[in-house]
Design a protein around this motif. Structure first.
Motif, PDB file in Angstrom:
ATOM      1  N   GLU A  42       1.121  -1.421   0.008  1.00  0.00           N
ATOM      2  CA  GLU A  42      -0.055   0.663   0.061  1.00  0.00           C
ATOM      3  C   GLU A  42       1.027   1.159   0.108  1.00  0.00           C
ATOM      4  O   GLU A  42       0.162   2.159  -0.557  1.00  0.00           O
ATOM      5  CB  GLU A  42      -1.151   0.050   1.449  1.00  0.00           C
ATOM      6  N   SER A  43       2.099   1.652   0.814  1.00  0.00           N
ATOM      7  CA  SER A  43       2.868   2.401   1.350  1.00  0.00           C
ATOM      8  C   SER A  43       3.584   2.300  -0.870  1.00  0.00           C
ATOM      9  O   SER A  43       3.564   3.869  -1.349  1.00  0.00           O
ATOM     10  CB  SER A  43       4.295   1.694   1.782  1.00  0.00           C
ATOM     11  N   ARG A  45       2.432   1.892  -3.455  1.00  0.00           N
ATOM     12  CA  ARG A  45       1.215   2.364  -4.233  1.00  0.00           C
ATOM     13  C   ARG A  45       1.334   3.543  -4.556  1.00  0.00           C
ATOM     14  O   ARG A  45       1.180   3.923  -5.602  1.00  0.00           O
ATOM     15  CB  ARG A  45      -0.066   1.530  -4.180  1.00  0.00           C
ATOM     16  N   LYS A  46       1.347   4.442  -3.561  1.00  0.00           N
ATOM     17  CA  LYS A  46       1.327   5.604  -3.173  1.00  0.00           C
ATOM     18  C   LYS A  46       2.583   6.579  -4.091  1.00  0.00           C
ATOM     19  O   LYS A  46       2.648   7.794  -3.924  1.00  0.00           O
ATOM     20  CB  LYS A  46       0.911   6.084  -1.903  1.00  0.00           C
ATOM     21  N   LEU A  47       3.468   5.673  -4.079  1.00  0.00           N
ATOM     22  CA  LEU A  47       4.910   7.040  -4.624  1.00  0.00           C
ATOM     23  C   LEU A  47       4.548   6.873  -5.920  1.00  0.00           C
ATOM     24  O   LEU A  47       3.747   6.286  -6.890  1.00  0.00           O
ATOM     25  CB  LEU A  47       5.845   5.841  -4.149  1.00  0.00           C
ATOM     26  N   ASP A  48       5.073   7.904  -6.241  1.00  0.00           N
ATOM     27  CA  ASP A  48       4.596   8.312  -8.459  1.00  0.00           C
ATOM     28  C   ASP A  48       6.505   8.379  -8.485  1.00  0.00           C
ATOM     29  O   ASP A  48       7.168   8.122  -8.852  1.00  0.00           O
ATOM     30  CB  ASP A  48       4.576   9.719  -8.082  1.00  0.00           C
ATOM     31  N   PRO A  50       4.144   4.564  -9.237  1.00  0.00           N
ATOM     32  CA  PRO A  50       3.670   3.653  -8.235  1.00  0.00           C
ATOM     33  C   PRO A  50       4.466   2.522  -8.456  1.00  0.00           C
ATOM     34  O   PRO A  50       5.303   2.111  -9.730  1.00  0.00           O
ATOM     35  CB  PRO A  50       2.011   2.536  -8.264  1.00  0.00           C
ATOM     36  N   ASP A  52       4.184  -0.900  -6.383  1.00  0.00           N
ATOM     37  CA  ASP A  52       3.353  -1.969  -5.358  1.00  0.00           C
ATOM     38  C   ASP A  52       3.238  -2.845  -6.587  1.00  0.00           C
ATOM     39  O   ASP A  52       3.647  -4.208  -6.272  1.00  0.00           O
ATOM     40  CB  ASP A  52       2.058  -1.369  -4.817  1.00  0.00           C
TER      41      ASP A  52
END
Length: 93
Positions: A42-43, A45-48, A50, A52
């Protein structure tokens, strides 16, 4: 009643597929690890961008190794048991 060897040969026994640790401690550790994986994914997935999906792909690759590990552990355990039986039987002679 069929012998164990006959059942194994006939495909009635699947030791590698039937193996799963049964201790409470194992299942607690497994559940904790699954929570950590999900939280970390989940962490990511929030990156740019993502990450995940890449993380899940890496985990899937590791999971694909498990059947090979289990089959080798089964074979090694079987050989150890056979060596023990040979040792026991030789002492009785």
């Amino acid at each position: 009643m069929k012998s164990v060897l006959s059942a194994l040969y006939d495909g009635k026994l699947h030791p590698a597929e039937q193996y799963a640790p049964k201790t409470k401690e194992y299942w607690e550790i497994r559940q904790r690890n699954c929570r950590h994986y999900k939280d970390f994914a989940e962490s990511l997935r929030k990156l740019d961008p993502p990450l995940d999906k890449r993380f899940i792909q890496i985990l899937d690759e590791q999971i694909d190794e498990i059947p090979y590990e289990l089959s080798q552990m089964f074979a090694d355990g079987f050989c150890l048991g056979a060596r023990l039986m040979l040792e026991v039987l030789q002492e009785d002679l």
